[in-house]
Design a protein around this motif. Structure first.
Motif, PDB file in Angstrom:
ATOM      1  N   ARG A 100      51.122  18.584  35.598  1.00 30.26           N
ATOM      2  CA  ARG A 100      52.346  17.931  35.256  1.00 30.26           C
ATOM      3  C   ARG A 100      52.799  18.657  34.260  1.00 30.26           C
ATOM      4  O   ARG A 100      52.562  18.139  33.043  1.00 30.26           O
ATOM      5  CB  ARG A 100      52.092  16.642  35.287  1.00 30.26           C
ATOM      6  N   ASP A 227      50.867  20.357  42.002  1.00 26.09           N
ATOM      7  CA  ASP A 227      51.776  20.415  40.939  1.00 26.09           C
ATOM      8  C   ASP A 227      53.033  19.594  41.187  1.00 26.09           C
ATOM      9  O   ASP A 227      53.702  19.678  42.064  1.00 26.09           O
ATOM     10  CB  ASP A 227      52.619  22.066  40.889  1.00 26.09           C
ATOM     11  N   LEU A 229      56.261  17.830  40.385  1.00 26.45           N
ATOM     12  CA  LEU A 229      57.650  18.493  40.274  1.00 26.45           C
ATOM     13  C   LEU A 229      58.389  17.336  39.644  1.00 26.45           C
ATOM     14  O   LEU A 229      59.383  17.523  38.678  1.00 26.45           O
ATOM     15  CB  LEU A 229      58.293  18.942  41.230  1.00 26.45           C
ATOM     16  N   GLU A 230      58.491  16.139  40.124  1.00 26.55           N
ATOM     17  CA  GLU A 230      59.074  14.803  39.768  1.00 26.55           C
ATOM     18  C   GLU A 230      57.809  13.741  40.137  1.00 26.55           C
ATOM     19  O   GLU A 230      56.817  14.022  40.709  1.00 26.55           O
ATOM     20  CB  GLU A 230      60.299  14.453  40.431  1.00 26.55           C
ATOM     21  N   TRP A 234      55.954  16.671  44.718  1.00 27.56           N
ATOM     22  CA  TRP A 234      54.875  17.581  44.185  1.00 27.56           C
ATOM     23  C   TRP A 234      54.578  18.654  45.230  1.00 27.56           C
ATOM     24  O   TRP A 234      54.983  18.512  46.378  1.00 27.56           O
ATOM     25  CB  TRP A 234      53.614  16.849  44.208  1.00 27.56           C
ATOM     26  N   LEU A 235      54.204  19.835  44.711  1.00 26.30           N
ATOM     27  CA  LEU A 235      53.934  21.141  45.549  1.00 26.30           C
ATOM     28  C   LEU A 235      52.439  21.095  45.564  1.00 26.30           C
ATOM     29  O   LEU A 235      51.451  20.844  44.629  1.00 26.30           O
ATOM     30  CB  LEU A 235      54.305  22.268  44.532  1.00 26.30           C
ATOM     31  N   VAL A 249      55.520  21.350  49.957  1.00 30.98           N
ATOM     32  CA  VAL A 249      56.214  20.342  49.199  1.00 30.98           C
ATOM     33  C   VAL A 249      56.218  19.016  49.916  1.00 30.98           C
ATOM     34  O   VAL A 249      56.550  18.831  51.173  1.00 30.98           O
ATOM     35  CB  VAL A 249      57.668  20.743  48.818  1.00 30.98           C
ATOM     36  N   ALA A 272      62.037  24.669  46.390  1.00 31.18           N
ATOM     37  CA  ALA A 272      61.000  23.647  45.805  1.00 31.18           C
ATOM     38  C   ALA A 272      60.011  24.694  45.146  1.00 31.18           C
ATOM     39  O   ALA A 272      59.484  24.356  43.883  1.00 31.18           O
ATOM     40  CB  ALA A 272      60.141  23.226  47.105  1.00 31.18           C
ATOM     41  N   LEU A 275      61.011  25.235  41.470  1.00 29.31           N
ATOM     42  CA  LEU A 275      60.997  24.033  40.559  1.00 29.31           C
ATOM     43  C   LEU A 275      59.688  24.296  39.935  1.00 29.31           C
ATOM     44  O   LEU A 275      59.369  23.422  38.988  1.00 29.31           O
ATOM     45  CB  LEU A 275      61.388  22.900  41.279  1.00 29.31           C
ATOM     46  N   SER A 276      58.880  24.919  40.310  1.00 30.17           N
ATOM     47  CA  SER A 276      57.403  25.102  39.896  1.00 30.17           C
ATOM     48  C   SER A 276      57.402  26.094  38.527  1.00 30.17           C
ATOM     49  O   SER A 276      57.238  27.255  38.898  1.00 30.17           O
ATOM     50  CB  SER A 276      56.329  25.266  40.727  1.00 30.17           C
ATOM     51  N   ASP A 277      57.328  25.615  37.373  1.00 34.34           N
ATOM     52  CA  ASP A 277      57.220  26.425  36.284  1.00 34.34           C
ATOM     53  C   ASP A 277      55.843  27.329  36.306  1.00 34.34           C
ATOM     54  O   ASP A 277      55.491  28.341  35.811  1.00 34.34           O
ATOM     55  CB  ASP A 277      57.338  25.749  34.847  1.00 34.34           C
ATOM     56  N   TYR A 278      54.748  26.541  37.029  1.00 35.68           N
ATOM     57  CA  TYR A 278      53.493  27.079  36.891  1.00 35.68           C
ATOM     58  C   TYR A 278      53.150  28.201  37.917  1.00 35.68           C
ATOM     59  O   TYR A 278      52.636  29.087  37.784  1.00 35.68           O
ATOM     60  CB  TYR A 278      52.437  25.831  37.272  1.00 35.68           C
TER      61      TYR A 278
END
Length: 435
Positions: A100, A227, A229-230, A234-235, A249, A272, A275-278
């Motif tokens: 997160r 992961d 996202l909100e 999640w991803l 997603v 989607a 949206l994932s920084d990781y």
């Protein structure tokens, strides 16, 4: 009294053909050759029961549910299917990671409360399910692919099932019991009008596989991760031993639909990933191996899990949510349990299906339902990411995530209705007081 239910419109034609149909006689008919059907069929066969499996599709075939949890290993081992699966060298899953933002929570199955397996697999289900099915066939079990159930007629607990093969030929299969492991096909729930709305909020998912060309070396490259996202979005990232990775997603159906104005699944999944920084660097721009598949409002439930002469197992009865990978575990749990009860019943023992099957399964389903609900409220995420970690709490939650949800010695099982929300409330109060 005979109850005749028919799914096809050609009722009259079907009746005319009955006289010329091939007749087969078995002790147990299993509908569906996924993990639940293979576990139940293998157990019954190993114990001298004449069993037949019919599967509508042709294997290998694409199906979701690629992340397993340790509880399934008990079932594959007991059914005699473990050696064939182990020989495939699927990627070992030793735990799971939740991300997160900059917060990380890793669960290690070897550090869980109570007994049980410390690992399992993460698998491309097409290969995994085909391995199971071929091992069932190797054992000498009659498994028939591309065979569709059209109708079921019950006379007490005895049944006659009308099946159409890939060439359009019809046959009748006489059985003393039916196990419906048809998954999303939901054969008996559809024919017997057993479907009922899920108690979970509507969520949907979109997933595909990619060639993981940017996979890092070591644990980072193979660790299954979720992961966030909100709070409700999640991803999933599920690396396989063949070099591919499953990406998906999950979120409220309204959010998933908003990811693409054109209802383009590929565009939605790409958005989607952005949206994932990781994971943006690892998977941004990576080519999809097949057109992403969308599962909309996937949660399912039934009015009852058994009846005179039949039992519903796996996704044909209940499907909750993919967040904790419980789908295959409930499938094999119910498949193994139903097979054991049927074996005892065929030996002349009177079985209380309500107590030994429904109530047992509902207890486990109830625990995971609470965890799914508290995940989407954010309460469970509060516990996951709280610092400093409480090792004892984490071990008890880890046991639940491993699938050992019938262990009443675990307070996070026994008191699942309240323990998560109460602990999250206390943590949030402490944060407020610290301000």
């Amino acid at each position: 009294m005979s109850l005749h239910l028919n799914a096809c419109k050609g009722n009259i034609l079907l009746k005319r053909k009955k006289k010329n149909m091939t007749q087969e006689f078995v002790d147990v008919l299993v509908i569906g050759a996924g993990p639940s059907g293979c576990v139940s069929a293998s157990y019954l066969h190993n114990n001298g029961t004449k069993v037949k499996v019919v599967e509508k599709t042709k294997f290998p075939r694409l199906v979701v549910g690629e992340s397993l949890i340790p509880r399934v290993m008990d079932h594959f081992d007991e059914a005699g299917l473990f050696p064939a699966l182990d020989a495939m060298n699927f990627e070992k899953k030793l735990g799971a990671r939740f991300i997160r933002g900059e917060e990380i929570c890793v669960f290690d199955f070897s550090k869980k409360f109570g007994e049980g397996w410390d690992w399992t697999w993460q698998v491309p289900r097409a290969d995994f399910d085909n391995t199971l099915a071929q091992e069932v066939i190797r054992k000498g079990i009659d498994l028939e692919f591309e065979s569709e159930v059209l109708a079921v007629e019950f006379n007490g607990s005895d049944s006659i099932t009308t099946v159409k093969d890939k060439d359009g030929n019809l046959k009748e299969i006489h059985a003393k019991f039916i196990i419906d492991s048809s998954g999303y096909g939901r054969v008996l729930p559809r024919l017997l009008d057993l479907d009922t709305p899920s108690k979970l909020d509507p969520h949907s998912s979109i997933f595909t596989h990619v060639k993981d060309v940017n996979r890092p070396e070591g644990e980072e490259g193979t660790l299954i991760s979720f992961d966030i996202l909100e709070t409700e979005v999640w991803l999933w990232v599920i690396p396989f031993s063949n070099g591919n990775t499953s990406l998906g997603v999950v979120g409220p159906t309204t959010f998933i639909n908003s990811l693409s104005e054109n209802k383009d699944n590929a565009e939605a999944l790409k958005n989607a990933i952005q949206l994932s920084d990781y994971y943006i660097k690892r998977f941004g721009g990576v080519e999809f191996l097949f057109e992403p598949v969308k599962l909309e409002n996937y949660s399912r439930s039934v009015k009852k899990m058994y009846g005179d002469g039949f039992a519903l197992t796996g996704n044909s009865s209940e499907f909750l949510d993919p967040v904790f990978s419980s789908g295959v575990a409930f499938a094999t749990e119910s498949g193994m349990l139903s097979a054991k009860l049927i074996h005892r019943q065929l030996q002349g023992e009177k079985i209380d299906w309500e107590v030994e099957f429904t109530e047992y399964m509902r207890r486990g389903i109830g625990v995971f339902t609470t965890y799914v609900k508290e995940w989407y409220t954010g309460n469970l995420q509060t516990l996951f990411f709280h610092q400093p970690e409480n090792p004892e709490v984490k071990e008890k939650i880890c046991a639940v995530l491993a699938g050992y949800v019938w262990n009443q010695d675990n307070p996070f099982v026994k008191k699942h209705d309240n323990v998560i929300k109460n602990m999250a409330h206390m943590i949030n109060l402490e944060k407020e007081q610290a301000k």
